[in-house]
Design a protein around this motif. Structure first.
Motif, mmCIF file in Angstrom:
data_model
loop_
_atom_site.group_PDB
_atom_site.id
_atom_site.type_symbol
_atom_site.label_atom_id
_atom_site.label_comp_id
_atom_site.label_asym_id
_atom_site.label_seq_id
_atom_site.Cartn_x
_atom_site.Cartn_y
_atom_site.Cartn_z
ATOM 1 N N ALA A 1 4.418 -11.108 -3.241
ATOM 2 C CA ALA A 1 4.885 -11.494 -1.904
ATOM 3 C C ALA A 1 3.736 -11.763 -0.945
ATOM 4 C CB ALA A 1 5.778 -10.395 -1.338
ATOM 5 N N LEU A 2 2.534 -11.319 -1.314
ATOM 6 C CA LEU A 2 1.370 -11.556 -0.454
ATOM 7 C C LEU A 2 0.835 -12.979 -0.592
ATOM 8 C CD1 LEU A 2 -0.585 -8.216 -1.014
ATOM 9 C CD2 LEU A 2 0.544 -8.939 1.076
ATOM 10 N N ASN A 3 1.416 -13.731 -1.555
ATOM 11 C CA ASN A 3 0.983 -15.120 -1.770
ATOM 12 C C ASN A 3 -0.507 -15.231 -2.044
ATOM 13 O OD1 ASN A 3 3.385 -16.425 -1.651
ATOM 14 N ND2 ASN A 3 3.191 -17.020 0.506
ATOM 15 N N THR B 1 0.823 -1.214 0.000
ATOM 16 C CA THR B 1 0.000 0.000 0.000
ATOM 17 C C THR B 1 0.862 1.271 0.000
ATOM 18 O OG1 THR B 1 -0.249 -0.208 2.406
ATOM 19 C CG2 THR B 1 -2.050 -1.032 1.040
ATOM 20 N N THR B 2 2.056 1.189 0.599
ATOM 21 C CA THR B 2 2.959 2.343 0.567
ATOM 22 C C THR B 2 3.462 2.580 -0.852
ATOM 23 O OG1 THR B 2 3.661 1.983 2.848
ATOM 24 C CG2 THR B 2 5.095 3.322 1.482
ATOM 25 N N ASP B 3 3.893 1.516 -1.519
ATOM 26 C CA ASP B 3 4.337 1.667 -2.917
ATOM 27 C C ASP B 3 3.181 2.147 -3.801
ATOM 28 O OD1 ASP B 3 6.954 1.047 -2.475
ATOM 29 O OD2 ASP B 3 6.815 -1.042 -3.122
ATOM 30 N N ASN B 4 1.981 1.675 -3.476
ATOM 31 C CA ASN B 4 0.806 2.105 -4.239
ATOM 32 C C ASN B 4 0.565 3.609 -4.062
ATOM 33 O OD1 ASN B 4 -1.670 1.303 -5.775
ATOM 34 N ND2 ASN B 4 -2.675 2.142 -3.967
ATOM 35 N N ALA B 5 0.735 4.090 -2.832
ATOM 36 C CA ALA B 5 0.573 5.526 -2.570
ATOM 37 C C ALA B 5 1.673 6.330 -3.256
ATOM 38 C CB ALA B 5 0.597 5.785 -1.062
ATOM 39 N N LEU B 6 2.872 5.767 -3.267
ATOM 40 C CA LEU B 6 4.005 6.417 -3.935
ATOM 41 C C LEU B 6 3.735 6.542 -5.438
ATOM 42 C CD1 LEU B 6 6.738 7.460 -2.961
ATOM 43 C CD2 LEU B 6 7.689 5.191 -3.372
ATOM 44 N N PHE B 7 3.155 5.511 -5.992
ATOM 45 C CA PHE B 7 2.806 5.500 -7.419
ATOM 46 C C PHE B 7 1.880 6.681 -7.730
ATOM 47 C CE2 PHE B 7 0.339 4.358 -11.100
ATOM 48 C CZ PHE B 7 1.185 3.612 -11.920
ATOM 49 N N TYR C 1 -5.834 -9.910 -8.268
ATOM 50 C CA TYR C 1 -4.421 -9.772 -8.647
ATOM 51 C C TYR C 1 -4.296 -9.679 -10.167
ATOM 52 C CZ TYR C 1 0.505 -10.858 -9.365
ATOM 53 O OH TYR C 1 1.808 -10.812 -9.777
ATOM 54 N N THR C 2 -5.039 -10.534 -10.862
ATOM 55 C CA THR C 2 -4.999 -10.535 -12.330
ATOM 56 C C THR C 2 -5.500 -9.198 -12.882
ATOM 57 O OG1 THR C 2 -5.379 -12.909 -12.317
ATOM 58 C CG2 THR C 2 -5.793 -11.774 -14.388
ATOM 59 N N THR C 3 -6.533 -8.663 -12.254
ATOM 60 C CA THR C 3 -7.065 -7.367 -12.691
ATOM 61 C C THR C 3 -6.028 -6.262 -12.510
ATOM 62 O OG1 THR C 3 -9.320 -8.025 -12.137
ATOM 63 C CG2 THR C 3 -8.899 -5.661 -12.305
ATOM 64 N N ILE C 4 -5.386 -6.269 -11.332
ATOM 65 C CA ILE C 4 -4.345 -5.255 -11.068
ATOM 66 C C ILE C 4 -3.212 -5.396 -12.081
ATOM 67 C CG2 ILE C 4 -2.545 -4.551 -9.423
ATOM 68 C CD1 ILE C 4 -4.515 -5.252 -7.165
ATOM 69 N N GLN C 5 -2.827 -6.634 -12.319
ATOM 70 C CA GLN C 5 -1.748 -6.908 -13.277
ATOM 71 C C GLN C 5 -2.104 -6.363 -14.660
ATOM 72 O OE1 GLN C 5 -1.040 -11.120 -13.916
ATOM 73 N NE2 GLN C 5 1.166 -10.790 -13.831
ATOM 74 N N ALA C 6 -3.357 -6.587 -15.078
ATOM 75 C CA ALA C 6 -3.799 -6.121 -16.394
ATOM 76 C C ALA C 6 -3.827 -4.598 -16.472
ATOM 77 C CB ALA C 6 -5.178 -6.695 -16.703
ATOM 78 N N LEU C 7 -4.301 -3.958 -15.397
ATOM 79 C CA LEU C 7 -4.350 -2.491 -15.373
ATOM 80 C C LEU C 7 -2.938 -1.899 -15.432
ATOM 81 C CD1 LEU C 7 -7.165 -2.046 -12.720
ATOM 82 C CD2 LEU C 7 -7.268 -1.215 -15.074
ATOM 83 N N LEU C 8 -2.028 -2.475 -14.632
ATOM 84 C CA LEU C 8 -0.653 -1.963 -14.644
ATOM 85 C C LEU C 8 0.007 -2.209 -15.999
ATOM 86 C CD1 LEU C 8 0.637 -2.962 -11.081
ATOM 87 C CD2 LEU C 8 0.283 -0.662 -11.967
ATOM 88 N N SER C 9 -0.321 -3.335 -16.593
ATOM 89 C CA SER C 9 0.244 -3.656 -17.902
ATOM 90 C C SER C 9 -0.185 -2.626 -18.947
ATOM 91 C CB SER C 9 -0.212 -5.061 -18.300
ATOM 92 O OG SER C 9 0.225 -5.356 -19.589
ATOM 93 N N LEU D 1 5.194 -2.703 -7.404
ATOM 94 C CA LEU D 1 3.905 -2.980 -6.765
ATOM 95 C C LEU D 1 3.466 -4.418 -7.046
ATOM 96 C CD1 LEU D 1 1.368 -2.113 -5.234
ATOM 97 C CD2 LEU D 1 0.497 -1.101 -7.338
ATOM 98 N N LEU D 2 3.660 -4.854 -8.281
ATOM 99 C CA LEU D 2 3.314 -6.241 -8.614
ATOM 100 C C LEU D 2 4.150 -7.228 -7.804
ATOM 101 C CD1 LEU D 2 2.731 -6.530 -12.475
ATOM 102 C CD2 LEU D 2 1.088 -6.882 -10.623
#
Lengths: 159, 79
Positions: free
Chosen positions: A147-149, A30-36, A93-101, A141-142
């Motif tokens: 790491a959250l497994n 969440t910190t890296d997400n806020a940094l983004f 996770y897949t949704t986040i991955q797709a959005l970041l992609s 972030l990914l």
């Protein structure tokens, strides 16, 4: 070394998020997400600033400024997913991955357009380098989320 | 923190002036976490939302002021 590179180094370095007790994977994500979001905001402000100062035309910077708005809109979706905390699923996770992609693909296209070598007064590096830093942070972030497994166990989820 | 890194940060702050100081302080506040993990996560989520909303608002205002059609409502769809 430029500020955003320093910031990224800080963000990616385990010891650089300062806390008396160990940083949980959720805190890191969440910190890296806020940094983004903060860096995207700084790119937008920097792009506006170089237009205001007359260094480049509004026409030249419009794609960059528009892109930051699109990134922020997409990133709101990512943040909303992260806010679910322990109920985060593999599909999330897949949704986040797709959005970041998609953010990365559009960001790379913008950088490759070749007209962004002007310095962002907000970060003291070029707009192009800012966008590249943002893309790198998306990858971080990914990694955090990996790491959250997800799934089956969500380590350290506390919200 | 690495002394060389500190020196480089200080030099950047001096060179960049108030706008860079403001940026750096925001970043630093994000990286300094309190002891309550739950509160840290909530703060980070709130910070991300605030930054994104600020960006969207600024983009909309700038686009309108400069005669462009804002596309901030465009949403990237998951594949």
């Amino acid at each position: 070394m430029k500020l955003s590179v320093l910031v990224l180094s800080l963000a990616l370095c385990v010891g650089c998020i300062h806390k008396a007790t160990p940083v949980t994977p959720w805190e890191r994500a969440t910190t890296d997400n806020a940094l983004f979001a903060q860096i995207d905001n700084s790119v937008e402000q920097g792009a506006e600033s170089v237009v205001s100062s007359g260094l480049v035309s509004a026409q030249t910077m419009a794609p960059v400024i528009g892109w930051t708005g699109q990134v922020a809109t997409a990133h709101q979706q990512i943040t909303a997913i992260l806010a679910k905390g322990s109920s985060l699923s593999a599909a999330d996770y897949t949704t986040i991955q797709a959005l970041l992609s998609q953010i990365q693909a559009s960001g790379n296209a913008l950088v490759n357009s070749g007209s962004l070598s002007i310095k962002n007064p907000k970060s003291q590096q070029t707009i192009s380098a800012d966008i590249t830093a943002l893309i790198t942070l998306g990858n971080a972030l990914l990694s955090d989320l990996t790491a959250l497994n997800i799934p089956p166990a969500l380590q350290g989820a506390s919200n | 923190m690495n002394p060389q890194l500190v020196e480089e940060i200080i030099q950047l702050l001096i060179a960049g002036g108030p706008v860079v100081v403001d940026f750096f302080l925001k970043i630093e506040s994000l990286l300094n976490l309190g002891s309550d993990a739950k509160q840290n996560i909530a703060n980070a989520i709130a910070s991300a939302n605030a930054s994104d909303q600020d960006t969207i608002n600024k983009v909309g205002a700038w686009m309108a002021a400069n005669g462009f059609v804002a596309k901030v409502s465009f949403v990237l769809k998951p594949a």
